[in-house]
Design an enzyme around this catalytic site. Sequence first.
Site, short mmCIF file in Angstrom:
data_model
loop_
_atom_site.label_atom_id
_atom_site.label_comp_id
_atom_site.label_asym_id
_atom_site.label_seq_id
_atom_site.Cartn_x
_atom_site.Cartn_y
_atom_site.Cartn_z
CG ASP A 44 78.27 -10.35 -38.33
OD1 ASP A 44 79.15 -11.81 -38.89
OD2 ASP A 44 78.25 -10.40 -37.47
CG ASP A 45 78.13 -14.65 -40.49
OD1 ASP A 45 78.74 -14.13 -40.70
OD2 ASP A 45 77.03 -15.21 -40.32
CB CYS A 84 82.81 -12.95 -36.40
SG CYS A 84 81.35 -13.70 -36.90
NE ARG A 88 83.94 -9.40 -36.71
CZ ARG A 88 82.73 -8.34 -38.08
NH1 ARG A 88 82.60 -7.84 -37.35
NH2 ARG A 88 81.97 -9.50 -37.96
CE LYS A 138 81.05 -10.37 -34.86
NZ LYS A 138 80.04 -11.11 -35.60
CG HIS A 140 83.31 -10.93 -32.28
ND1 HIS A 140 82.13 -12.14 -33.04
CD2 HIS A 140 83.32 -11.46 -31.12
CE1 HIS A 140 82.27 -12.49 -32.70
NE2 HIS A 140 82.65 -12.75 -31.37
CB SER A 163 77.69 -12.18 -32.96
OG SER A 163 78.46 -12.82 -33.49
CG HIS A 229 75.92 -13.36 -37.04
ND1 HIS A 229 75.55 -13.27 -36.87
CD2 HIS A 229 77.02 -13.50 -37.19
CE1 HIS A 229 75.93 -14.52 -35.59
NE2 HIS A 229 76.90 -14.49 -36.02
CG ASP A 281 82.19 -11.44 -40.48
OD1 ASP A 281 80.86 -11.55 -41.35
OD2 ASP A 281 82.24 -11.87 -39.83
CG ASN A 282 81.88 -14.74 -42.04
OD1 ASN A 282 82.18 -14.19 -40.67
ND2 ASN A 282 81.05 -15.87 -42.31
CE LYS A 300 79.91 -17.83 -39.16
NZ LYS A 300 79.32 -16.88 -38.32
MG MG Z 1 81.03 -13.42 -39.95
#
Ligand code: MG
Length: 462
Positions: A44-45, A84, A88, A138, A140, A163, A229, A281-282, A300
Site C-alpha cells: 500500500d503506497d 487505494c 483494488r 487490507k 477496501h 486503510s 500506508h 497499489d499506487n 500518490k
Molecule cells: Mg494505496
Amino acid sequence: MIQLWSLCVPVVIRLTLVAPLLAIALPGCTPQTERPNFIVILTDDQGYADTGRYGAIGFETPNLDRLADEGLRFTDFYVPATVCTPSRAALLTGSYPKRVGLHEAVLFPYSEHGLNLDETTIPELLKPLGYRTGMIGKWHLGHQAEFMPTRQGFDSFFGVPYSNDMDGHLYRGRGFQSPPLPLYENEELVESGPDQAFLTKRYTEAAVQFIKNNVDDPFFLYLAHNMPHLPLHASAGFAGTSERGLYGDVIQEIDWSVGEILAALEEAGLDQGTLIVFASDNGPVLRPDAGSAGNLRGGKATTWEGGMRVPGIVHWPSRIPKGSVSGEVATTMDLLPTLVSLAGGEMPQGLDIDGHDISPLLFQPGDATSPYDALYYYSRDGLPEAIREGAWKLHVAKSRGWNQSDGEFPISLFNLEADPGETQNVADDHLELVERLKEKLVQFDAALTREARPVGQLGGSR
Ligand code: MG
C-alpha cells in the site's frame, strides 16, 4: 494436486512415441507446474523506487530482489488508479475503476457502497476451476457485511476492511467517529484496534498457514499488506534496522514476509508451481519520511508517472526466464485474464473488461509486445487526465500534483522513453499528435462512461 498428473499422462504417452527424450525432459508435466498456484502480494503506497532492483536507497530487499532475479521485472507496470479503493477494484475485476463504478476516491468507514456483487472477481473465476481462494490483509472494497471478501469469491478472509489510518478517526465534516480498526476473520470481528506493529507479521503467519492448508489443491492467495500506508508500523525485530528510518524498516519487514512465503512454498514442494506477483497499489506519499518514486515525477493521488507506475515483479521459476526485464506496458488489470488463462479457464462470454492476458509477456519477455494500444490515467476523483500511447504521454488536466498558483495547467506532452521524469513538455513540437491523443482520450472516456456499471449500494445488492 495428484489428480493433475492424469492430465499429463496422455501428453507424455503421445510424446514418448515420437520423442522419448523430450517426454522425459518435459518440464511442464509435473504436479507442480500444471495449473499453478497464484499468490498476489499487493503493498500500500510503496513507491516505484522502493525495492532493491528499482533503486531503493537506505534499506535492503533481498527477497524481492530474488523474486526479480529468478523471474521477471516490469519497468513499465501500472495501476489504473492513484489511490487505494479504485486500484483494488481494478485488480480484482480486470477493469478500469470507472467501469465498475469505483473511480471516485476511496471508501471511508462511513461509506455505504462497495464493489457490486454483480461484478466478476478473480476468485469467482478461479473457484469453479478447483482453486481454493484466500484473502489476507487490507480489503477496501466495502466494509459492510454484504461487500466483504467472503461475498466476493474468497473462501476465507483475515484482515481489515479499509486503510490503517481509519483507526478510531473522527471525520469532522461528516460528524462521524470511526471505530478502532476492525480485524476480521471471515465475517467475524475478532479484534478492535489491533497493534499495528504486528499486522505484517500476522498477515505473513496467516499466509504461511494458508499455503500449508492447501498443499493438495491449487490456490489463489491475495495478500494485501496495510503497510507502508501511513501511519507506519514495524515489529520489534525490524524497527530501527534500516538507514531510511521507519519507512525502510517497514519495507524490510515486508521483504521478510516475502522470504517467509518463499520458504513455505519450498517446504511444501510448491515453489516451482506457484506464480507470485508483487506490486504496489499506487505511488508513494511524497514526504521525507515516506516512499520514493525515484526519478519519476509525482506520487500518490497524481496522474504523473510516480502516482501510477509501480514495482511489478512476476516469479514462476519453472516457466518465466530468469532475470527477465520487460519495458512493455502491463497493468494490474491484466491479472484477471492472465490468471484465468493460466488456470486453464476461459473468460466468460460477454464479460467486458479492460485487462489483457499477458502470458506472452511473461514467457517470451524478449519478443512479446504490450497488448495495450493506449493506457488511460484517471485522477483521484475519476476524471480522465492523461493518455499514454507507446512512448508518448499527453496530460490534458491536473487536479493534483500541480501548483495552481503557477497558473492553469498547460496541455503537456512527454516522451517517456527519453524523459521518464516528465520534465520536458514538447507539446508545441507535436501539435497533430497532441490533438489526436486528446481526442482519443475523450473518445475512450465517453465510451467507458457509457458502458460503466453501477457501484454496489448498501442494501441494494443481491
Ligand atoms: Mg494505496
